[in-house]
Design a protein around this motif. Sequence first.
Motif, PDB file in Angstrom:
ATOM      1  N   UNK A   1     -30.392  80.941   8.055  1.00 37.84           N
ATOM      2  CA  UNK A   1     -31.127  80.203   7.033  1.00 37.84           C
ATOM      3  C   UNK A   1     -30.429  80.329   5.686  1.00 37.84           C
ATOM      4  N   UNK A   2     -30.034  81.535   5.334  1.00 39.08           N
ATOM      5  CA  UNK A   2     -29.355  81.751   4.050  1.00 39.08           C
ATOM      6  C   UNK A   2     -28.040  80.999   3.994  1.00 39.08           C
ATOM      7  N   UNK A   3     -27.277  81.030   5.087  1.00 44.96           N
ATOM      8  CA  UNK A   3     -25.991  80.346   5.130  1.00 44.96           C
ATOM      9  C   UNK A   3     -26.181  78.832   5.002  1.00 44.96           C
ATOM     10  N   UNK A   4     -27.210  78.313   5.647  1.00 43.06           N
ATOM     11  CA  UNK A   4     -27.448  76.876   5.605  1.00 43.06           C
ATOM     12  C   UNK A   4     -27.977  76.433   4.246  1.00 43.06           C
ATOM     13  N   UNK A   5     -28.791  77.281   3.601  1.00 44.03           N
ATOM     14  CA  UNK A   5     -29.254  76.959   2.247  1.00 44.03           C
ATOM     15  C   UNK A   5     -28.070  76.941   1.280  1.00 44.03           C
ATOM     16  N   UNK A   6     -27.122  77.828   1.485  1.00 42.62           N
ATOM     17  CA  UNK A   6     -25.897  77.813   0.672  1.00 42.62           C
ATOM     18  C   UNK A   6     -25.139  76.510   0.894  1.00 42.62           C
ATOM     19  N   UNK A   7     -25.088  76.068   2.139  1.00 42.01           N
ATOM     20  CA  UNK A   7     -24.437  74.804   2.465  1.00 42.01           C
ATOM     21  C   UNK A   7     -25.150  73.635   1.782  1.00 42.01           C
ATOM     22  N   UNK A   8     -26.473  73.665   1.799  1.00 44.31           N
ATOM     23  CA  UNK A   8     -27.264  72.646   1.102  1.00 44.31           C
ATOM     24  C   UNK A   8     -26.934  72.627  -0.383  1.00 44.31           C
TER      25      UNK A   8
ATOM     26  N   UNK B   1     -35.471  78.063  -7.841  1.00 45.07           N
ATOM     27  CA  UNK B   1     -34.776  78.723  -8.946  1.00 45.07           C
ATOM     28  C   UNK B   1     -33.330  79.069  -8.625  1.00 45.07           C
ATOM     29  N   UNK B   2     -33.039  79.446  -7.375  1.00 47.51           N
ATOM     30  CA  UNK B   2     -31.659  79.809  -7.027  1.00 47.51           C
ATOM     31  C   UNK B   2     -30.743  78.601  -7.117  1.00 47.51           C
ATOM     32  N   UNK B   3     -31.213  77.451  -6.648  1.00 49.17           N
ATOM     33  CA  UNK B   3     -30.434  76.217  -6.760  1.00 49.17           C
ATOM     34  C   UNK B   3     -30.286  75.809  -8.216  1.00 49.17           C
ATOM     35  N   UNK B   4     -31.337  75.999  -9.012  1.00 51.22           N
ATOM     36  CA  UNK B   4     -31.251  75.689 -10.440  1.00 51.22           C
ATOM     37  C   UNK B   4     -30.151  76.518 -11.106  1.00 51.22           C
ATOM     38  N   UNK B   5     -30.153  77.822 -10.828  1.00 49.70           N
ATOM     39  CA  UNK B   5     -29.145  78.713 -11.412  1.00 49.70           C
ATOM     40  C   UNK B   5     -27.737  78.296 -10.990  1.00 49.70           C
ATOM     41  N   UNK B   6     -27.613  77.930  -9.738  1.00 50.06           N
ATOM     42  CA  UNK B   6     -26.309  77.521  -9.206  1.00 50.06           C
ATOM     43  C   UNK B   6     -25.802  76.264  -9.918  1.00 50.06           C
ATOM     44  N   UNK B   7     -26.667  75.278 -10.092  1.00 51.54           N
ATOM     45  CA  UNK B   7     -26.262  74.053 -10.777  1.00 51.54           C
ATOM     46  C   UNK B   7     -25.971  74.313 -12.251  1.00 51.54           C
ATOM     47  N   UNK B   8     -26.792  75.149 -12.893  1.00 55.17           N
ATOM     48  CA  UNK B   8     -26.574  75.471 -14.301  1.00 55.17           C
ATOM     49  C   UNK B   8     -25.237  76.175 -14.504  1.00 55.17           C
ATOM     50  N   UNK B   9     -24.884  77.055 -13.555  1.00 61.42           N
ATOM     51  CA  UNK B   9     -23.613  77.771 -13.677  1.00 61.42           C
ATOM     52  C   UNK B   9     -22.418  76.855 -13.465  1.00 61.42           C
ATOM     53  N   UNK B  10     -22.676  75.647 -12.970  1.00 67.95           N
ATOM     54  CA  UNK B  10     -21.608  74.668 -12.773  1.00 67.95           C
ATOM     55  C   UNK B  10     -21.706  73.488 -13.737  1.00 67.95           C
ATOM     56  N   UNK B  11     -22.372  73.704 -14.865  1.00 67.23           N
ATOM     57  CA  UNK B  11     -22.326  72.724 -15.944  1.00 67.23           C
ATOM     58  C   UNK B  11     -23.412  71.676 -15.943  1.00 67.23           C
ATOM     59  N   UNK B  12     -24.563  71.955 -15.338  1.00 68.08           N
ATOM     60  CA  UNK B  12     -25.676  71.008 -15.354  1.00 68.08           C
ATOM     61  C   UNK B  12     -26.890  71.627 -16.053  1.00 68.08           C
ATOM     62  N   UNK B  13     -27.544  70.835 -16.872  1.00 69.02           N
ATOM     63  CA  UNK B  13     -28.842  71.224 -17.411  1.00 69.02           C
ATOM     64  C   UNK B  13     -29.893  70.867 -16.364  1.00 69.02           C
TER      65      UNK B  13
END
Length: 406
Positions: free
Chosen positions: A236-243, A52-64
């Motif tokens: 882990x959090x920093x690397x997930x952000x990098x991902x 869900x966090x990655x979904x929100x991140x992509x949605x906030x950058x213009x992706x459905x």
Amino acid sequence: MDWFPDLGGDTPQNKAHLTEKVNALSNADFSEGKFPVVVYAPSYQASSIENFALFEYLASNGFVVISSPSRGTDTRWLEGGTTKDMETQSRDVEFLLKEIHKYEYIDFDRIALMGFSFGGISNAITVMKNRKISALVSLDGTERYNYPVLEKSPYFDLDRFNIPYVHFAQKDIPEEVLTSDKIPAELNYKFQLYDSLKYSNAYSYKLHDLTHSHFGSIGVLFAYRDKRQDKSDDKIMASYKLLSQHTLQFLNATLKNEEKAREFIENSPDKNGISETLILKKMKKSGTKEFDYNDFKDLALNQGYRDLIPLYKTIVAKNPTFKPEAWMLNKLGVRLSFNAGKLEQGINVFLLGVHIYPEWANLYDSLALAYLYNQDHKNAITNFKKSLELDPENQHAIDRLKELQK
């Protein structure tokens, strides 16, 4: 966390995440326009919201982003990660690819698939079946670790895997874990799919601070840590952000054609200001594939076998040596003509055939027969006559004309 009691959400560290502030907005206004879409396939028997966090991140950058849960064929349970399981999840993905057409704000020419773990291998077989996908993101996808499951599919065809592809892999599994968990050591270095790809711009990353479960939001935030190999929560959090950032850049490059994003995915990590102690990258460029008859059929099918002559002219402009065999077009036209509801498509194929081969009598004979089945006697007579003109001994045309001109 009450939804996932087995993940360890009762630890103080995990509960602490619930007090963190986020930037999500309730009842936010929709932006106008059409947007690229990412169809997500979750890991083995997992929830549709696992990332869900990655979904929100992509949605906030213009992706459905659209996702469905991972479920089995006959029951909700998968059967051990078999080829059958993979095909089932692939069909679920294709169902979502159909569902997106209900939304007017989605750009159907900009579609990517993204999957975690088993969802990755299911997406890999999907791109071999579906030509409408423009890019593929794999979050430590199983196609790296269980290639034989992919190969067993009747849809397996590496020549059709010809879109940009990025795979993010976990860090090397330590010797202690390999031994105690009876994991083959080759999983740390073998990647047969990547090595076998010929017609895809492919990118392979290894994130040195992430283990497999950390490629999903739920795993990052709430899963138990394996003291034998897991890094600290901060790492882990920093690397997930990098991902997440690399995923966004890849999608911006492939679906939005952004120049800075294209530069980012082509650069080495150090050129992007990222230490190679965090991430390792390799990449390979696509080879040139000669356009063939199967490519033509895919394009024709995608447009419902309509406007085939303009399609052929466009193809030849880019691929001057392409010319489908007359017998191939005749066979395709006959198959469509005798398929319920596809007679008009068959006629369109025959019309293309006589356009390319105006001296081929059998194509006119087949076109005339298709018109006859369509109750268009005028065009049937015209084309039977043309066939007979080219082949005066065509007894089928002679007999049909006698019947039609009584």
